[in-house]
Design an enzyme around this catalytic site. Structure first.
Site, PDB file in Angstrom:
ATOM      1  N   PRO A 123      -6.153 -35.859 -50.073  1.00  0.00           N
ATOM      2  CG  PRO A 123      -4.964 -37.530 -51.206  1.00  0.00           C
ATOM      3  CD  PRO A 123      -4.851 -36.108 -50.728  1.00  0.00           C
ATOM      4  CG  MET A 124      -8.189 -36.842 -45.881  1.00  0.00           C
ATOM      5  SD  MET A 124      -8.659 -35.528 -44.738  1.00  0.00           S
ATOM      6  CE  MET A 124      -9.383 -34.320 -45.874  1.00  0.00           C
ATOM      7  CD  GLN A 177      -4.978 -40.335 -53.932  1.00  0.00           C
ATOM      8  OE1 GLN A 177      -5.644 -40.916 -53.080  1.00  0.00           O
ATOM      9  NE2 GLN A 177      -3.875 -39.651 -53.639  1.00  0.00           N
ATOM     10  CB  CYS A 206      -3.007 -46.332 -49.526  1.00  0.00           C
ATOM     11  SG  CYS A 206      -4.101 -47.177 -48.360  1.00  0.00           S
ATOM     12  CG  ASN A 305       0.323 -35.123 -46.509  1.00  0.00           C
ATOM     13  OD1 ASN A 305      -0.125 -36.201 -46.851  1.00  0.00           O
ATOM     14  ND2 ASN A 305      -0.243 -34.419 -45.551  1.00  0.00           N
ATOM     15  N   GLY A 306       2.213 -33.603 -43.959  1.00  0.00           N
ATOM     16  CA  GLY A 306       2.621 -34.132 -42.660  1.00  0.00           C
ATOM     17  C   GLY A 306       2.954 -33.055 -41.659  1.00  0.00           C
ATOM     18  CD  GLU A 330      -6.200 -38.208 -39.515  1.00  0.00           C
ATOM     19  OE1 GLU A 330      -6.910 -38.029 -38.511  1.00  0.00           O
ATOM     20  OE2 GLU A 330      -6.429 -39.078 -40.369  1.00  0.00           O
TER      21      GLU A 330
END
Length: 466
Positions: A123-124, A177, A206, A305-306, A330
């Site tokens: 989600p972005m 989301q 967030c 994630n990451g 990203e």
């Protein structure tokens, strides 16, 4: 190293008991005690700065509605594949118990029925909208999240719903989301989207200032009773499962306890961003060891994630964490073909900047029997994105942001084109396509090529992770 801003009580062990789970919270001890001896408090978010979530990706929130935003009506849910029969055991979802022995089994049956997607668009804000999701799906993504949506605005404002959330029947599996701190408002929003998605996801990660002011995202780590009530209320009343996306605590045992609390509350899938609330950018490596520990501790599917820059990282993360799928944020913005194995390969040229992180050792395989020879570039991907935007209209602010992300390397070489773009108060696809054409004619040699990960070459990845 524990930062001092949020960890003033880090020198002492602080315990908060929720459903027999002990968690060391960010909040001071007296706040924790007050939370545990009272009903979950509800923060009153009004249509002010707290509600208008943000205008940039860096603020991890939503922008105000744009007056010139294109509108794409929600499609009729009757044409969408339904997952309700796969998830519920009865026609009344509210009768389904959460936290019982069957919860884990249902969570896994549902995930397997979706095909256990491993390559997932994260989600972005203003960035993981429908046309971008469809572009990523074309290039290997097997599931995707919507941008974060504000639950109160979504439930109450038809214009906000119409502009901020669009989908199509090919846009599956899909996580929708929401950010929230009010269980009933979140449920009202979730009930609107449940026919259109496969999971309703709660944003608990967030870390930005606007989330702190609005009391949502990672700042609900200070108010665990609210988190628990959000999950329980959705899990007891929806016909699709609930997922959560979290950040980690500084202490491993706190993260494990947090994750177990979410699972017990009815969460059916947990995505773990391996950074703390204070680690807001990529300068800190995501902690895959903590993700691995969460995966080992939980019984439901866990996503990681990451630290995902290219496809090799995806396979490394699957192997090291044991996660059931990988989210990319990203990196996939600049390279929507990441999950197809494409990564930036620079050709020598006087006007080309040097790119780091390229897996040159895989270049020798590009002529192999695997057939990974087709070249690509961000300009071609951007033109494909424009085509999708004409099919699935979205606000121009989203399109403008993707132009900057996909052509960022190109603009660093030719900043005059970027400046020309920034001066355009109103964009058209005709102007944008002409801009891309002019960039291409300047003979920029920034190429995306497919690189074969070790696991696909040597077949060393466990079968269940492929």
């Amino acid at each position: 190293m524990i930062g001092r801003r949020h960890y003033s009580a880090s020198s002492a062990r602080i315990f908060a008991s929720i459903s027999n789970v002990h968690i060391h919270c960010y909040a001071p001890w007296y706040m924790i005690l007050n939370q545990l001896h009272s009903s979950p408090a509800r923060s009153s978010m009004t249509p002010t700065e707290e509600d208008v979530l943000c205008t940039t990706l860096d603020d991890c929130t939503l922008s105000p509605n744009s007056s010139d935003a294109a509108v794409f009506e929600l499609i009729d849910c009757s044409v969408l594949p339904s997952k309700e029969d796969e998830w519920k055991h009865s026609s009344n979802a509210i009768e389904r118990p959460v936290g019982d022995g069957g919860h884990v089994q249902r969570a896994w049956e549902y995930w397997r029925n979706l095909g256990e997607p491993k390559f997932i668009v994260a989600p972005m804000v203003d960035q993981s909208e429908l046309p971008f999701r469809m572009l990523c799906r074309k290039y290997g993504a097997t599931a995707a999240y919507t941008p974060m949506l504000h639950s109160r605005l979504f439930a109450e404002d038809p214009k906000y719903r119409r502009i901020e959330f669009t989908t199509c029947k090919e846009d599956r599996p899909l996580f929708v989301q929401f950010c929230a701190n009010d269980p009933e408002r979140l449920l009202a929003a979730a009930q609107v989207v449940q026919p259109f998605c496969d999971y309703v996801d709660i944003n608990l990660g967030c870390p930005q200032r606007i989330a702190k002011r609005g009391n949502y995202g990672a700042f609900l780590m200070d108010n665990l009773p609210i988190v628990k009530s959000l999950v329980e209320n959705l899990a007891s009343n929806l016909s699709v499962p609930v997922s959560c996306k979290i950040r980690i605590f500084p202490l491993l045992e706190d993260t494990i306890a947090y994750a177990k609390m979410l699972e017990a509350a009815g969460c059916s899938l947990l995505a773990v961003h391996g950074r703390t609330r204070d680690q807001k950018d990529g300068s800190n490596r995501a902690d895959w060891a903590t993700i691995k520990a969460v995966k080992k501790a939980l019984k439901i599917p866990v996503l990681a994630n990451g630290n995902i820059r290219h496809l090799q990282d995806v396979y490394d993360c699957l192997r090291e964490t044991g996660a059931d799928g990988i989210l990319s944020a990203e990196s996939i913005l600049g390279n929507p073909a990441l999950f197809a194995g494409y990564q930036l390969i620079t050709e020598q040229s006087d006007n080309v900047i040097s790119q780091s992180g390229v897996l040159e050792k895989y270049e020798k395989l590009k002529h192999s029997e695997h057939g990974f020879e087709k070249a690509l570039d961000q300009a071609t991907l951007l033109l494909e994105y424009f085509d999708l935007c004409e099919t699935y209209p979205v606000p121009w602010r989203m399109i403008r942001a993707h132009v900057h992300r996909m052509l960022g390397d190109w603009f660093r070489i030719h900043p005059d084109i970027r400046e020309e773009l920034n001066k355009q108060s109103k964009l058209t696809f005709e102007w944008l396509r002409d801009m891309v054409d002019r960039l291409v004619k300047r003979d920029i040699k920034l190429v995306l090529r497919q690189a074969i990960p070790d696991e696909l070459v040597h077949k060393s990845l466990p079968k269940e992770s492929l």
